[in-house]
Design a protein around this motif. Sequence first.
Motif, mmCIF file in Angstrom:
data_model
loop_
_atom_site.group_PDB
_atom_site.id
_atom_site.type_symbol
_atom_site.label_atom_id
_atom_site.label_comp_id
_atom_site.label_asym_id
_atom_site.label_seq_id
_atom_site.Cartn_x
_atom_site.Cartn_y
_atom_site.Cartn_z
ATOM 1 N N PRO A 128 30.332 16.970 44.574
ATOM 2 C CA PRO A 128 30.284 17.174 46.033
ATOM 3 C C PRO A 128 31.246 18.265 46.488
ATOM 4 O O PRO A 128 32.171 18.027 47.263
ATOM 5 C CB PRO A 128 30.683 15.801 46.580
ATOM 6 C CG PRO A 128 31.593 15.241 45.548
ATOM 7 C CD PRO A 128 31.070 15.736 44.217
ATOM 8 N N ASP A 129 31.022 19.494 45.995
ATOM 9 C CA ASP A 129 31.920 20.590 46.331
ATOM 10 C C ASP A 129 31.218 21.723 47.090
ATOM 11 O O ASP A 129 31.834 22.723 47.445
ATOM 12 C CB ASP A 129 32.569 21.154 45.061
ATOM 13 C CG ASP A 129 31.548 21.596 44.012
ATOM 14 O OD1 ASP A 129 30.334 21.679 44.347
ATOM 15 O OD2 ASP A 129 31.949 21.854 42.859
ATOM 16 N N THR A 167 21.013 7.294 51.524
ATOM 17 C CA THR A 167 22.448 7.119 51.279
ATOM 18 C C THR A 167 23.027 8.037 50.205
ATOM 19 O O THR A 167 24.240 8.207 50.144
ATOM 20 C CB THR A 167 22.756 5.658 50.867
ATOM 21 O OG1 THR A 167 22.020 5.340 49.675
ATOM 22 C CG2 THR A 167 22.371 4.687 51.985
ATOM 23 N N ASP A 168 22.185 8.619 49.354
ATOM 24 C CA ASP A 168 22.692 9.404 48.227
ATOM 25 C C ASP A 168 22.733 10.910 48.468
ATOM 26 O O ASP A 168 23.035 11.675 47.552
ATOM 27 C CB ASP A 168 21.863 9.109 46.968
ATOM 28 C CG ASP A 168 22.140 7.715 46.423
ATOM 29 O OD1 ASP A 168 23.203 7.152 46.746
ATOM 30 O OD2 ASP A 168 21.290 7.181 45.680
ATOM 31 N N THR A 173 23.825 14.189 51.428
ATOM 32 C CA THR A 173 24.489 14.600 52.660
ATOM 33 C C THR A 173 23.576 15.622 53.346
ATOM 34 O O THR A 173 23.556 16.795 52.966
ATOM 35 C CB THR A 173 25.864 15.250 52.383
ATOM 36 O OG1 THR A 173 26.705 14.329 51.696
ATOM 37 C CG2 THR A 173 26.532 15.639 53.706
ATOM 38 N N LYS A 176 25.978 13.085 47.994
ATOM 39 C CA LYS A 176 26.786 12.197 48.835
ATOM 40 C C LYS A 176 28.262 12.582 48.735
ATOM 41 O O LYS A 176 28.738 12.982 47.681
ATOM 42 C CB LYS A 176 26.601 10.744 48.361
ATOM 43 C CG LYS A 176 27.383 9.710 49.120
ATOM 44 C CD LYS A 176 26.983 8.303 48.708
ATOM 45 C CE LYS A 176 27.333 8.027 47.257
ATOM 46 N NZ LYS A 176 27.028 6.623 46.882
ATOM 47 N N GLY A 177 28.974 12.482 49.848
ATOM 48 C CA GLY A 177 30.406 12.747 49.835
ATOM 49 C C GLY A 177 30.795 14.193 50.050
ATOM 50 O O GLY A 177 31.954 14.572 49.845
ATOM 51 N N PRO A 226 32.297 17.221 51.727
ATOM 52 C CA PRO A 226 33.293 17.295 52.805
ATOM 53 C C PRO A 226 32.705 17.882 54.092
ATOM 54 O O PRO A 226 31.854 18.776 54.044
ATOM 55 C CB PRO A 226 34.361 18.230 52.225
ATOM 56 C CG PRO A 226 34.205 18.123 50.750
ATOM 57 C CD PRO A 226 32.730 17.931 50.508
ATOM 58 N N LYS A 227 33.163 17.362 55.219
ATOM 59 C CA LYS A 227 32.651 17.819 56.510
ATOM 60 C C LYS A 227 32.836 19.316 56.690
ATOM 61 O O LYS A 227 32.000 19.993 57.280
ATOM 62 C CB LYS A 227 33.337 17.065 57.652
ATOM 63 C CG LYS A 227 32.795 17.424 59.031
ATOM 64 C CD LYS A 227 33.491 16.644 60.119
ATOM 65 C CE LYS A 227 32.850 16.932 61.485
ATOM 66 N NZ LYS A 227 32.878 18.365 61.846
#
Length: 323
Positions: free
Chosen positions: A84-85, A113-114, A116, A258-259, A261-262
């Motif tokens: 998640p980068d 859910t998996d 973003t 998922k995960g 960063p905003k």
Amino acid sequence: MKRRTWISLASGVLALAAAPAFAQGFPNKPVKLQVPFAPGGTTDIIARVMSEPLGKALGQPVVIENKAGGGGVIGALETVRSAPDGYSLGMATVSTTAANPAINTKIPYNPTTDFTPIINIAATPNLIAVHPSFPAKDYKTFLEVLKKNPGRYSYSSSGTGGIGHLQMELYKSLSGTFVTHIPYRGAGPALNDTVAGQVPMIFDNIPSALPFIKDGRLIAIVVAAPQRLKELPNVPTFKEVGLEPVNRMAYYGILGPKGLPKEVVDKVHGATRKALEDPAVRKRIEDTGSIIVGNTPEQFTQQIKAEYEVYKKVVDSAKLKLD
């Protein structure tokens, strides 16, 4: 405090402190955009139209990678399993985030859910088109031919469990017809065989099918769109022929694992919106028959959830199953 516990806590604090700094430096290398289908289909077309202007807005190249198979599942799963980068993003479609998960209980990810979700780039109408050799050139005759010849004809789609498969199966159940499904590893190969006459019809998206329709190598029969398309003014919508449940458009967006960063989400979203402000980019997308969307991450998240719920109800009510 034990040394091991202290080191663990310190590492956690450092990781939290480093996350915003990492996001602020994003991107400092090329970004991969995964297309979960073979080249030539609508997902691939939209991705390639966006890659250069998106890369320009981000300040790093956006590299398209096609990974076909499983109706889009193989490529989508690679995005799910990516770090998640922000350096491994994926193209989101109705097939990978709604239709396929709704009909295939063995898919190893949860579409709500998996991922973003970042942004829905465009919405596109779908359609049924036939090879010129097919004994029907309009919807009324098309329906008559299918009803008189159950099981004689087949149709191609971008893959088992994809939007083309699910919508055509819904069409069959509502119209009382039977056509055999021939799944491919993407709309590109499915189109090639339909244009070549190896399969008599296809359920596909407008952007990939329209050039062949304009060239007379395919004939449009009926479209899934809010109203008739200016490119195909004589072709009725599914709603017009009394099949409104089939009258759903596709979407093409960008998401990450998922995960994410905003700060990364915001940068990719902002860069995509900036790319979509370019009149030349908008024209290239709209010329395919697509409609520019450009919504927020929150709106796209809700859209994916709503679409998945719609197709889950379609599968359950029509008792659709994989071939």
